[in-house]
Structures are given as C-alpha cells and as structure tokens.
Design a protein around this motif. Sequence first.
Motif, PDB file in Angstrom:
ATOM      1  N   CYS B 232      39.904  70.637  61.968  1.00  0.00           N
ATOM      2  CA  CYS B 232      40.631  70.950  63.206  1.00  0.00           C
ATOM      3  C   CYS B 232      41.407  72.255  63.063  1.00  0.00           C
ATOM      4  CB  CYS B 232      41.562  69.799  63.584  1.00  0.00           C
ATOM      5  SG  CYS B 232      42.607  69.218  62.232  1.00  0.00           S
ATOM      6  N   CYS B 318      36.304  68.157  65.236  1.00  0.00           N
ATOM      7  CA  CYS B 318      36.727  67.005  64.431  1.00  0.00           C
ATOM      8  C   CYS B 318      35.552  66.051  64.228  1.00  0.00           C
ATOM      9  CB  CYS B 318      37.876  66.263  65.107  1.00  0.00           C
ATOM     10  SG  CYS B 318      38.305  64.742  64.218  1.00  0.00           S
ATOM     11  N   PRO B 319      35.182  65.789  62.969  1.00  0.00           N
ATOM     12  CA  PRO B 319      34.030  64.907  62.738  1.00  0.00           C
ATOM     13  C   PRO B 319      34.343  63.448  63.063  1.00  0.00           C
ATOM     14  CG  PRO B 319      35.048  65.506  60.644  1.00  0.00           C
ATOM     15  CD  PRO B 319      35.759  66.296  61.716  1.00  0.00           C
ATOM     16  N   ILE B 322      38.670  62.747  66.885  1.00  0.00           N
ATOM     17  CA  ILE B 322      40.085  62.618  67.219  1.00  0.00           C
ATOM     18  C   ILE B 322      40.403  63.752  68.199  1.00  0.00           C
ATOM     19  CG2 ILE B 322      42.440  62.811  66.321  1.00  0.00           C
ATOM     20  CD1 ILE B 322      41.304  61.593  63.672  1.00  0.00           C
TER      21      ILE B 322
HETATM   22  S1  SF4 Z   1      39.555  64.142  60.753  1.00  0.00           S
HETATM   23 FE1  SF4 Z   1      39.847  65.359  62.603  1.00  0.00          FE
HETATM   24  S2  SF4 Z   1      42.032  65.389  62.939  1.00  0.00           S
HETATM   25 FE2  SF4 Z   1      41.718  64.711  60.832  1.00  0.00          FE
HETATM   26  S3  SF4 Z   1      41.847  66.597  59.626  1.00  0.00           S
HETATM   27 FE3  SF4 Z   1      39.689  66.286  60.096  1.00  0.00          FE
HETATM   28  S4  SF4 Z   1      39.360  67.447  61.972  1.00  0.00           S
HETATM   29 FE4  SF4 Z   1      41.569  67.201  61.757  1.00  0.00          FE
END
Ligand code: SF4
Lengths: 359, 346
Positions: B232, B318-319, B322
């Motif tokens: 992100c 974001c995988p 979110i």
């Molecule tokens: S899972 Fe999504 S919100 Fe969490 S660090 Fe990775 S990209 Fe960012």
Amino acid sequence: MNNDINVKALQRNCFRQSKVPGEFMLQMRVPGGVIPAKYLEVATHIAETWGDGNFHIGTRQTLDFPGIKYESIPAVNAYIQEYIEGVETELSGVDMNQIAHEPHEWDPKSGYPTIGARNVTACIGNVHCICGNINTQEMARKVEQLIFPSNYHIKVNVAGCPNDCIKANMCDFGIIGVAKIDFHPDRCIGCGACVRQCKAASTRVLMSGPNGLPIKDDCCCVGCGECVRVCPASAWTRNPKKFYRVILGGRTGRQTPRAGKMFLNWATEEVVLGVLKNWQKFSAWALDYKPVYLHGGHLIDRAGYHKFKEIILEGVELNPECQVAEQMFWAETEWRSNFNVKFPEDHLTAGPGSNNGGH
Amino acid sequence: MGYRLNKEQSNALFAKLSEKYDIYAPKRFPKQGRYSDTDVIKYDKVTSFDEVEYTEKSTYPMKEVLNPVHQTLFYFNDEDYHEAVKNLRPMLIIGRACDINAQKIQERIFLGNGFHEDAYYRRRHDMAKFVLMECNGGTDTCFCVSMNANKTDDYVFGLKFSENGLEIESKDAEFEPYFSEYEKEDFKVKFVEDNQLTVTPPVIPDKEVLNALKKHPMWKEYDARCISCGACTMACSTCTCFTTRDVVYTENADNGERRRVSASCQVAGFDQMAGQREMRPTAGDRMRYKVLHKFHAYDARFHEGPMCVGCGRCTDHCPQFIALSATVNKMSKAVEEIMKEQGKEC
Ligand code: SF4
Ligand code: SF4
Ligand code: SF4
Ligand code: SF4
Ligand code: SF4
C-alpha cells in the motif's frame, strides 16, 4: 444377461466394463479440465436417460456415467456427437479424422474412436490462480491435438506452477509452468518478504545479502514466482517469455509406483509440443508397430531412457535456455524386493522383436 | 487557447519536447504484474505519445520520478566521500490532478517540514514542471473529490489523450511555440467532479478522543487481515518514508555508496529501535499508525487537510483487499462512538 460383448472394443470406445454384467461406464474427455457449463445439460441428459442418474468426476477429470446398459451404447454414442465435436474439434482443435497422426475417418455417430491417450488434465492455472505461471487450459488443448485420437497410451498432466496441484510429478509426461524471474535492484526496498516466502513456501534459494537486497542461488530456483507474488514493489517480475518443466515417468499402479523425474527444464512451448509430437513415433517403435495397449511409462522403461531420449528429441530444436536430463534415475517403490531380477527370457523389451510379456 | 493534434503530430510533439526535456509519464510494462499475465504501470521516461498509458491509473505513483525508490546520495571510500550530483535535464512530468496534488504533499515533507530542506529532493524538484493529463473518470477506488484533490492549477499545459491523438490546453506561454503550428481548438482540461466513493475523515477534537481511538478495537481486525507487506505504501502517492542503506562494493569493501531507499511503516521492523524494541509490533498497530498519520497527524501539524489525495492506489495494490476508504470510514464511525461515550458533541 446373455449378451456376447467385446469388452476390449468397448473399452477403446471409452465404455468401461462394470462389475454389474451388461453395464458400462462412459468416460467423456474434458481436456484441461474445463468445458463450458452448458455441457452439464448434456451430462444430465446422459445420466438420466441411459445411466443410473449419477455422474462421477473421473480421477483424470473426465465426466463418467456409470450404469449404462450395453443396449443403450449406440444411442449414447449418437447423442455425444455434439459433445465430442464441441469439445474436441471446436474447443481443442483436434482433427478427429486421424489416429496417431495417420488419416482415419471418424464416424461421428460412433462415439470416441480411442482411449489410449488419456484425458489431459490440468489445474485451473493462471486464468484464475494467483500462483499460476501459465494458461494450463490452452496448453492442455494444444497437447490434446497431438496425442488424441491415438491408441498409444500416455497420461499428460499440466500444472500452472511448481506447486503442482494436478500432480504432474505422478504421470508419464507432466508439464509444469515455470517462470524466469527478473530482478530490478533499483526497486527493491529490502523488506525481506521474498526471502521469507522462498524459504517458507519454496526452495530457500534467496537470502538477504549484506546490502539488504536479496541474493539468489540461481541454480536451484524452481521458477515458482512466489517471490514475485509477495514483493510489494515489483522488484521481482516474471520474465514475459513462458517456460515449462517436463517431469517424466511418474506413475501410480500396482507394480512399481514412482514419482517422475525432471526430463526438461526451461523448455519453451514449442519444444514441449515438439517432444510430445514424437510420442506416437516413440510408442510405435517401442511396440514394434503393433497397436497393442501398453502403459506409456512402462514403454520408456523397456526402451531405456537413452533410447527414449534419442527418439523423442528427434527433430526438436531446443531453445537456448533448455536443459535436458543426461541420465534418469527413477526411484521405484519395490513392493517386492529385487522386483527387477528375473530370468533373461522374462525381461520385457522394446523395439523390433520385443518381448511384451504376453500382452 | 487549445490545439488538436493527430497521432502522428502528437508523436512529433513528444519528440520535439524531448530535445529539451526528459518527459516522464505512466508507461505499461506488460506481464510484470504481481500475478502472471498481468501488467504493471509505472512512471518512466518516454519520448513518444504512443508510450504513454493514459487509459488506466498507474500501479505505482508519480512520486517515483522525484523521489526514486533508490537514490544514491554520496559515494565513499576509506578516506573521502563525494556527493552524487547528477546532471539533471529539465523534466516534464505528466499526471492527473490527484498526482500533481500529491506532489504538493511530497514537497511539504521534503521542503517545508522544519528547518532543513532536503537538498536531493530540491534538486530534482526545481528541474520539474507538471503537465496535466485529463482524468478519464478514475475507478471505483478513487476518492479525490473527498480529499479536495480533484483539481489543480499547477501545470504548464494540459493534455487530453485519446486514440486519435492529443487535445492541448495551452497555459504557460513558454510552451506555446511548441503547439502553434497545429490546428487550433477551444480546449480546456476538465476535472473530475464526482467519484463513486465518498470518504469522510473524522474530526478528532482532542487528545482524549485520540487516545480512545488508538485503543479502539477496530484496529484488531487488521491483525488478522493485513500481512504487513507494505504494498500500500509503495503504491501511495503521498507516502514519503525512506531509510538509508550503504551499498558496499564486493570487490573492495572500503568503497561504496550511501543510498536512500523507500521504506514502509507497514513492514515489521520499520520502527525497531536499539534493543530490538518495536513501538508498533502488530499489523493492527501499524495500520492505525498509517491511517492516523494520513488522516489526523499531518493535518494537525500543517493544517492543510489529510496526507492523502484519494488516488486509491493503496487499495488497488493491496493483495488482501483492504480498502483504505473503508478503513477511514470505519474510523470516523469509531470517533462518533467515542464522542458519544465521552459525552461530546459531534
Ligand atoms: S496487506 Fe494491504 S494494508 Fe496491509 S501492508 Fe499489505 S498492502 Fe498494506
Ligand atoms: S499448480 Fe500452481 S497454478 Fe495450478 S492450481 Fe496449484 S498453485 Fe495454482
Ligand atoms: S521463483 Fe525462485 S527465488 Fe522466487 S520464490 Fe520461487 S524458488 Fe524462490
Ligand atoms: S520482496 Fe521485493 S522489495 Fe522486498 S526484499 Fe524482496 S525484492 Fe526487495
Ligand atoms: S493513502 Fe491511498 S488514496 Fe491516499 S494518496 Fe496514498 S495511495 Fe492514494
């Protein structure tokens, strides 16, 4: 039940003998394990009209219909013309008017012409899977064109990545999509995610270098692409050129089950298909041009890996990245010790004047 | 004043501009995406109209031009060092309104935060001019309007890309000569006026509410969902954090270079101190920190609104799916709850 039934002919027609006398199970091919959903109506019709109302999802991703009465077979065969033409001719581009690359007219009302080359199976591949490196369905259909219809037996499984959900390691000719991975050091933030992922989920070929950037032991990278998937910065990317690994001679079965071994690494599609094209030639030679039914993997054993390699690579121009196994040392499960130690006249052989062991 | 150029003329214009400027624009890198047979769009030098990807939002932000992921600051050996001063050519950076507005936030951090200006940023910044690209309406992750980042005045000329070529809004007189030979047309770049998505950041009136928000259970959700990958922040137009890394040459360890390299507050270890202590040890803690930094702390310090332009790239990249927008809206609801509990007026 006093029918006089040629079960071998029916088997070639993809109707498998049942323990219930006079009943058979139809196995319909599904190359690559995917067909348009509309064919489920065809399946429903077969099962409810001629079968026992159920269908079985075959272990090689076929659509199976148990409980079909011998008398119904001509009607079933006429009915599945639409399915065979839709799936084999239209979807997979198969030429039905040949057998093992020799012209042979197909009667469209007669059902499947051969059972030898088994259904080409595939995992869902990169059309869906976040791990996949290749489009397994397209590959499976290209393979289908080369091996079907044919009386020569071969089991081909196509996996989208080295995770091998379809068990390419356990069939005669397993095709696995692999990726060459490019590194863009100017994008790496040194987060270590790739190092952790390669260690946890793959081959441990990455380590954190002294400058915080990953260092790779290139020799043993399996090209799974897990590093690409977890990199937040696109510092690892798949090289756009598609590569394949071929795993040879895996099998299950009563006698000598074994996992396959790597035959080709970093082969292009052209090479893989070129090799498969020679399968008919190899089988014909090994069986001394007799159309007997024999398991493809056992043919390789009889011919010996080197002879196999010679015939199967004939006329195939390897891409520069492609590696070929020099030797092949399979590790069979010998249920009975010294399984291979026999009187010389009992040795099974391939090629001209071969001993087929009574087959 | 405006102009209309066909494709060929558009390519000629890019070639002409390239004689004086390095043009940076979003470019498609086929099959370099996270998943196989997907693409990445990132900023890169272009010399032709054809290279510019204008139909889709870039995966990575414009900030990479002025604040590259890796930037060498100086070279050193056992006795001496010298600064890495690159002879930069003047730059034209093509982007949408949100992208250009994001650069204002970058500037605030690098050039207007405390007493020291960041010389490395300054050098690049002073060589760059922005070219506005008309946004085709964005995607369902965009919320630039909520962030007041859908419009800008900071551009030397405006472009509308289409398969037929360019329409140009001439703005800065300096660039007029590049266009004057082409067909005239009344043209002004239009700005996006609506997004599908509305994001309402909370107003946090005092420390008591802030402290209660920090302890609110809403952050726990991210302990289970967020994998702390930092994708992100790498995609974020406004994140500025970096770390320094010494790259020591293998042939002679007395020589090397010091680089600054982008860093992410979402990655474990970002805030690790001597003694291995981390202030934000869980994914939820890190998420809370990021979101509060963007939607409270930045404004509390600079009074210029949130540190976010609503480009939605964090959500797109974001995988774990979110969505920042959903997180901020959840936070606003939590603040309302807290205010009620504390008997305060919303
Ligand atoms: S899972 Fe999504 S919100 Fe969490 S660090 Fe990775 S990209 Fe960012
Ligand atoms: S083998 Fe790979 S591509 Fe295929 S389903 Fe498994 S993980 Fe996905
Ligand atoms: S592609 Fe290679 S380096 Fe990357 S995770 Fe797989 S084995 Fe490791
Ligand atoms: S995951 Fe990507 S950014 Fe992180 S260390 Fe590996 S290559 Fe670098
Ligand atoms: S936080 Fe998300 S929406 Fe806001 S500027 Fe960063 S990437 Fe864009």
